[in-house]
Write an enzyme that holds these catalytic residues in place. Structure first.
Site, PDB file in Angstrom:
ATOM      1  N   ASP A   1     -11.782  71.170  51.182  1.00 23.15           N
ATOM      2  CA  ASP A   1     -10.361  70.446  51.011  1.00 23.15           C
ATOM      3  C   ASP A   1     -10.276  69.786  50.124  1.00 23.15           C
ATOM      4  O   ASP A   1     -11.318  69.302  49.391  1.00 23.15           O
ATOM      5  CB  ASP A   1     -10.425  69.643  52.248  1.00 23.15           C
ATOM      6  CG  ASP A   1      -9.936  70.529  53.741  1.00 23.15           C
ATOM      7  OD1 ASP A   1      -9.684  71.715  53.497  1.00 23.15           O
ATOM      8  OD2 ASP A   1      -9.930  70.019  54.673  1.00 23.15           O
TER       9      ASP A   1
ATOM     10  N   LYS B   1      -4.256  72.326  48.916  1.00 23.75           N
ATOM     11  CA  LYS B   1      -3.857  71.413  48.165  1.00 23.75           C
ATOM     12  C   LYS B   1      -3.741  70.245  49.138  1.00 23.75           C
ATOM     13  O   LYS B   1      -3.660  70.465  50.147  1.00 23.75           O
ATOM     14  CB  LYS B   1      -2.508  71.963  47.503  1.00 23.75           C
ATOM     15  CG  LYS B   1      -2.844  72.636  46.276  1.00 23.75           C
ATOM     16  CD  LYS B   1      -1.790  72.339  45.217  1.00 23.75           C
ATOM     17  CE  LYS B   1      -2.256  73.171  43.856  1.00 23.75           C
ATOM     18  NZ  LYS B   1      -2.562  74.501  44.050  1.00 23.75           N
TER      19      LYS B   1
ATOM     20  N   MET C   1      -2.207  58.504  56.659  1.00 28.36           N
ATOM     21  CA  MET C   1      -1.148  59.160  56.240  1.00 28.36           C
ATOM     22  C   MET C   1       0.164  58.391  56.372  1.00 28.36           C
ATOM     23  O   MET C   1       0.160  57.190  56.723  1.00 28.36           O
ATOM     24  CB  MET C   1      -0.768  60.681  57.072  1.00 28.36           C
ATOM     25  CG  MET C   1      -2.164  61.728  57.085  1.00 28.36           C
ATOM     26  SD  MET C   1      -1.750  63.010  57.706  1.00 28.36           S
ATOM     27  CE  MET C   1      -2.513  62.628  59.445  1.00 28.36           C
TER      28      MET C   1
END
Ligand code: SAH
Length: 530
Positions: A58, A80, A195
């Site tokens: 990843d 990505k 995140m």
């Protein structure tokens, strides 16, 4: 003694790796790669990478880890960052299944821990459904690692007794949000949000609305545990403004709570002497590690951009004949550490026993080459004082007269003709055996070349005149300097500096002791005095 044909066959069996491809019993390993610092991969993860046939990785995985896999392995970039996945998730799972069914050992490397917001659970379920054997190897998650490297312990006996982790992926103002923001605001202890850097304003407003004090400390850690880590500190009330003002971007972990204040005392990582300095290492991939490791430990953001690589010689006939006729030689002479590695790679493929070397005498042109031979517990009979062809020849001749002796010179395909000439002049019968070829590296295995082009660097370290020439061929030093006026050059010694000068550049620093340690020492004092 085997026949030439047998040798040829054995030499062509590239490192017999034990695997059971024939019976189709492949396996998929979902491996947690850790948060970025390559030292945080588990031993189990490292062992599996070491025998992978296929590695799917990843964006958040440190690409330097890929070197742990066999060179022949197939490497697939699995996505990505953020929205645009390189390979859609569904296709990726099909690929893992397909490769495993071919009997391959598939390592799926995922950033941090595979089960922490990484879709590891879904992938494992699909593997199970397809009847593919799998194993999930936990990884050090960014939740605890990025915070730690920013000097923030996730719990502390005097401050809190728990932590809660949520994803900031969902819009907190939406009805559909599955996170109970009210409960989160109320629960005591540290809160960690993964995140959601782009939504930080709304997240903080929401927490305040549900009662979390505006002056609660907040820390945001970007690219945690890597040389390019950045930390932003503020409060629930003002962090969003700071993010905007500094254009602070993902990927980052956000930590909310009083533990953030401990950063003042516990910030062991960002206080290292070379922290934040981008240093380019230009050695070959296999040689780079010593320099890179020292720089990393000093906190530098190391960009490994090898300019040359070592490949097999164009023809193997001479090596095959040399191995078969090893017994006829009196001397084996090495002129580089690479030559030693390449020679013994062939040697051990042809023989299982170091005693097959027989009574051959060994010579090395310098200390690094001699050290490489000594690693095999072989005594080096001759190491001349200086690496000059005539000195090497006379040093061997001083040990014993080389008149009529057979000497094998195991070295690069294209090499200086002086040494064999000198030895022949002394009456020796010299066979030059090319055991490797020096090739220009053009690939960007770890993305560092792209980063150099986009972000620039503070230092480029040169460890030989050939790294200077090859690096210049690839990047054009003048253009690099123009783009990065602060870019500085560090040279390991006079020969390397000369190569820079001949291109019109004066290195800012030159090592006093012409070794890797010497190079690191001058770089460190240049940074500390500057
Ligand atoms: N499985 C991962 C998390 C995947 S979700 C883990 O266990 O760490 C991706 C998010 O993880 C990023 O948006 C960011 O919030 C966080 N993250 C992963 N690596 C990080 C790093 N090195 N520094 C800061 N945040 C990181």
């Amino acid at each position: 003694m085997g026949t030439l044909a047998e040798f040829e066959l054995r030499l062509s069996q590239r490192g017999a790796r034990l695997r059971s491809m024939a019976d189709g019993s492949g396996c998929v390993y979902l491996v947690g790669a850790g948060p970025g610092d390559s030292g945080l991969l588990t031993l189990r993860g490292s062992e599996l990478l070491g025998r992978a046939d296929v590695v799917v990785y990843d964006a958040l995985v440190n690409p330097d880890l890929l070197r742990l896999a066999p060179r022949e392995a197939e490497f697939i970039y699995g996505g990505k960052r953020a929205k645009d996945h390189a390979i859609p998730q569904g296709k990726l799972n099909d690929l893992l299944i397909e490769k495993a069914r071919e009997g391959k050992t598939v390592v799926r490397l995922k950033g941090g821990d595979p089960y922490v917001f990484g879709r590891g659970g879904e992938e494992a379920e699909e593997l199970r459904e397809a009847g593919v054997t799998f194993e999930v190897i936990p990884g050090v998650t960014s939740i605890i690692a990025a915070t730690n490297y920013a000097g923030i312990p996730i719990t502390h006996r005097d401050i809190c007794s728990g932590f809660t982790v949520v994803t900031g992926h969902e819009d907190p103002t939406k009805e559909t949000s599955r996170i109970d923001w009210e409960a989160l605001a109320r629960i005591p202890g540290t809160k960690v949000i993964l995140m959601g850097v782009e939504r930080i304003g709304r997240i903080m407003e929401n927490l305040q609305r549900h009662g979390l004090s505006a002056d609660t400390p907040v820390g945001m850690v970007r690219w945690g545990t890597t040389g390019r880590q950045e930390t932003l500190v503020g409060t629930v009330g003002d962090i969003a403004d700071r993010v905007r003002a500094q254009s602070f971007k993902a990927p980052a972990v956000t930590v909310v709570g009083d533990v953030v204040d401990l950063r003042d005392r516990l910030n062991w990582f960002e206080t290292r002497p070379l922290f934040g300095r981008r240093v380019v290492v230009t050695r070959t991939r296999t040689q780079a590690s010593q320099l890179s490791r020292r720089l990393l430990e000093l906190g530098a953001d190391v960009m490994e951009i090898p300019t040359i690589k070592i490949g097999p010689p164009t023809g193997r006939e001479l090596v095959v004949e040399a191995m078969a006729g090893l017994g006829q030689y009196d001397w084996l002479v090495f002129t580089s550490p690479n030559g030693v590695t390449a020679f013994f790679d062939y040697f051990f493929r042809a023989f299982n026993d170091i005693r097959s070397l027989g009574n051959i005498r060994l010579a090395a042109v310098g200390p690094a080459t001699a050290a490489k031979i000594a690693n095999l517990h072989l005594h080096v009979d001759v190491v001349p004082q200086k690496y000059v062809a005539s000195e090497v020849a006379s040093a061997i001749h001083a040990f014993e007269s080389v008149d009529n002796l057979k000497i094998m010179l195991a070295r690069a395909e294209v090499a200086n003709p002086e040494l064999p000439r000198e030895l022949s002049a002394l009456g020796a019968i010299v066979d030059e055996i090319p055991v490797y070829e020096t090739l220009i590296e053009t690939q960007d295995h770890n993305g560092a070349a792209t980063r150099l082009a986009e972000e620039g660097a503070d230092w480029i370290t040169f460890t030989s005149s050939s790294t200077v020439t090859h690096f210049h061929e690839r990047f054009e030093l003048a253009a690099l300097r123009q783009k990065n006026p602060n870019l500085k050059f560090a040279s390991i010694g006079p020969e390397t500096s000369k190569a820079l000068v001949s291109l019109g550049f004066e290195p800012e620093i030159e090592a006093l002791d012409h070794t890797i340690d010497g190079l690191v020492d001058v770089l460190l004092s240049a940074e500390q005095s500057g």
